[in-house]
Design a protein around this motif. Structure first.
Motif, PDB file in Angstrom:
ATOM      1  N   TYR A  16      -6.214   5.522   4.298  1.00 34.03           N
ATOM      2  CA  TYR A  16      -5.329   6.049   3.243  1.00 34.03           C
ATOM      3  C   TYR A  16      -6.115   6.876   2.233  1.00 34.03           C
ATOM      4  O   TYR A  16      -5.649   7.923   1.766  1.00 34.03           O
ATOM      5  N   TYR A  17      -7.295   6.404   1.903  1.00 33.24           N
ATOM      6  CA  TYR A  17      -8.067   7.141   0.901  1.00 33.24           C
ATOM      7  C   TYR A  17      -8.646   8.424   1.497  1.00 33.24           C
ATOM      8  O   TYR A  17      -8.713   9.447   0.819  1.00 33.24           O
ATOM      9  N   TYR A  21      -7.706  12.020  -0.236  1.00 32.02           N
ATOM     10  CA  TYR A  21      -8.730  12.961  -0.704  1.00 32.02           C
ATOM     11  C   TYR A  21      -8.600  14.299   0.029  1.00 32.02           C
ATOM     12  O   TYR A  21      -8.794  15.368  -0.564  1.00 32.02           O
TER      13      TYR A  21
ATOM     14  N   ALA B  58      -8.857   1.932  -0.412  1.00 31.54           N
ATOM     15  CA  ALA B  58      -7.668   2.624  -0.934  1.00 31.54           C
ATOM     16  C   ALA B  58      -7.678   2.698  -2.458  1.00 31.54           C
ATOM     17  O   ALA B  58      -7.062   3.589  -3.039  1.00 31.54           O
ATOM     18  N   GLN B  59      -8.372   1.795  -3.117  1.00 36.15           N
ATOM     19  CA  GLN B  59      -8.429   1.816  -4.579  1.00 36.15           C
ATOM     20  C   GLN B  59      -9.053   3.104  -5.086  1.00 36.15           C
ATOM     21  O   GLN B  59      -8.778   3.553  -6.204  1.00 36.15           O
ATOM     22  N   LYS B  60      -9.893   3.764  -4.267  1.00 35.18           N
ATOM     23  CA  LYS B  60     -10.550   5.007  -4.694  1.00 35.18           C
ATOM     24  C   LYS B  60      -9.535   6.136  -4.897  1.00 35.18           C
ATOM     25  O   LYS B  60      -9.871   7.150  -5.517  1.00 35.18           O
ATOM     26  N   ILE B  61      -8.329   5.973  -4.366  1.00 31.86           N
ATOM     27  CA  ILE B  61      -7.282   6.964  -4.610  1.00 31.86           C
ATOM     28  C   ILE B  61      -6.988   7.040  -6.111  1.00 31.86           C
ATOM     29  O   ILE B  61      -6.519   8.064  -6.613  1.00 31.86           O
ATOM     30  N   THR B 115      -0.551  11.452  -3.626  1.00 30.62           N
ATOM     31  CA  THR B 115      -1.564  10.384  -3.607  1.00 30.62           C
ATOM     32  C   THR B 115      -0.967   9.030  -3.998  1.00 30.62           C
ATOM     33  O   THR B 115      -1.448   7.994  -3.538  1.00 30.62           O
ATOM     34  N   TRP B 119      -1.402   5.495  -1.850  1.00 37.49           N
ATOM     35  CA  TRP B 119      -1.991   4.282  -2.431  1.00 37.49           C
ATOM     36  C   TRP B 119      -0.991   3.130  -2.374  1.00 37.49           C
ATOM     37  O   TRP B 119      -1.348   1.994  -2.112  1.00 37.49           O
TER      38      TRP B 119
END
Lengths: 57, 247
Positions: A16-17, A21, B58-61, B115, B119
């Motif tokens: 997901y990340y 990005y 996923a927290q980096k979103i 985004t 998330w």
């Protein structure tokens, strides 16, 4: 079972990340490119109006 | 030697405008600095920021999501301020800057709305929910898109500027409600962890990454608004020259 879960670490949510990005970069970069292309078209038409002379007052 | 610009076109002919409007580069040093800062922020977030224990990667979103929303808020605030200036002074430059900020704001809103669900899916188990904050942010996206569509639908310059100025001012009024929605309503969206009266709840390494993204996105927002303004200046000069030609 509880001990095994505790040892597994954070969940694997990396996909997901990565997608987020990538989408962010595509949206910002895509808009910048679109803006550049629009400006090139306008500049070309302005230059043609000037008869090819890029004069500045 | 005086410069003939589109601002004083009422006193000069279109040929003069086409001939003398300076063709400023749309992207210059500011954009380059913004891109470098964004790349640095990306590298910081991907390689030098720890992974959160409960949410995983996923927290980096969070870093791109929040900074996109703050960039959108900045853009829409500029839209509202320049709209007020236009209604007060009837200065075309204010209208052009409002239009530029509106378009850039829509891009940042789109990033925020893209985004967010990315998330939400791994954390909440759903891409979307009709809670107060998400619904209000979607309304804001539609209002901003509507602002640009309205501008495209009106040919008369003064009428276009006036009507869109009113809409631009109305749109920005949603922003405080969006921020306060998590306090006013029972929502799925979490409370702020940085933009709150008390100390930020992020660990230091994560806070630095957030600030890096915030700075880079703010620079990018300003650079894009400036680039869009320069494009608008050239486009208006072309329109003025073409309409003079037709006459």
């Amino acid at each position: 079972m509880m001990v095994q879960l505790a040892q597994q670490g954070p969940p694997n949510t990396a996909i997901y990340y990565h997608i987020a990005y990538t989408c962010t970069a595509v949206l910002y970069g895509g808009y910048a490119m679109l803006l550049w292309r629009r400006s090139q078209r306008v500049r070309a038409r302005l230059a043609a109006m000037r008869g090819g002379d890029d004069r500045r007052a | 030697m005086s410069t003939v610009t589109v601002e004083n076109r009422s006193r000069v002919g279109a040929a003069d405008i086409a001939a003398s409007t300076p063709l400023l580069p749309v992207f210059d040093w500011l954009f380059l600095v913004a891109v470098i800062c964004m790349i640095a922020a990306y590298i910081r977030a991907i390689y030098f920021t720890p992974i959160e224990a409960l949410q995983g990667a996923a927290q980096k979103i969070y870093y791109v999501h929040i900074s996109a929303w703050l960039g959108a808020y900045l853009s829409l605030t500029i839209v509202a301020l320049m709209s007020i200036v236009y209604l007060w002074l009837r200065d075309d430059r204010a209208d052009r800057l409002a239009e530029s900020a509106g378009e850039v704001g829509l891009v940042f809103l789109t990033v925020g709305l893209t985004t967010g669900p990315l998330w939400g899916k791994p954390i909440w188990g759903t891409w979307w929910t009709w809670d107060a904050r998400l619904t209000l942010t979607l309304f804001l996206w539609f209002l901003t898109a509507g602002y640009l569509v309205l501008r495209g639908a009106i040919d008369d310059t003064a009428m276009r500027a006036r009507y869109s100025a009113v809409l631009g001012i109305m749109a920005v009024l949603l922003i405080p409600f969006i921020h306060l929605s998590v306090y006013l309503f029972r929502t799925l969206h979490p409370m702020p962890i940085v933009l709150k009266p008390s100390e930020p709840s992020l660990p230091t390494e994560m806070l630095i990454t957030f600030l890096a993204f915030f700075g880079a996105c703010t620079l990018l927002c300003i650079a894009l608004i400036r680039a869009r303004y320069r494009y608008g200046l050239a486009r208006d000069a072309l329109r003025a020259a073409e309409s003079e030609d037709v006459d």
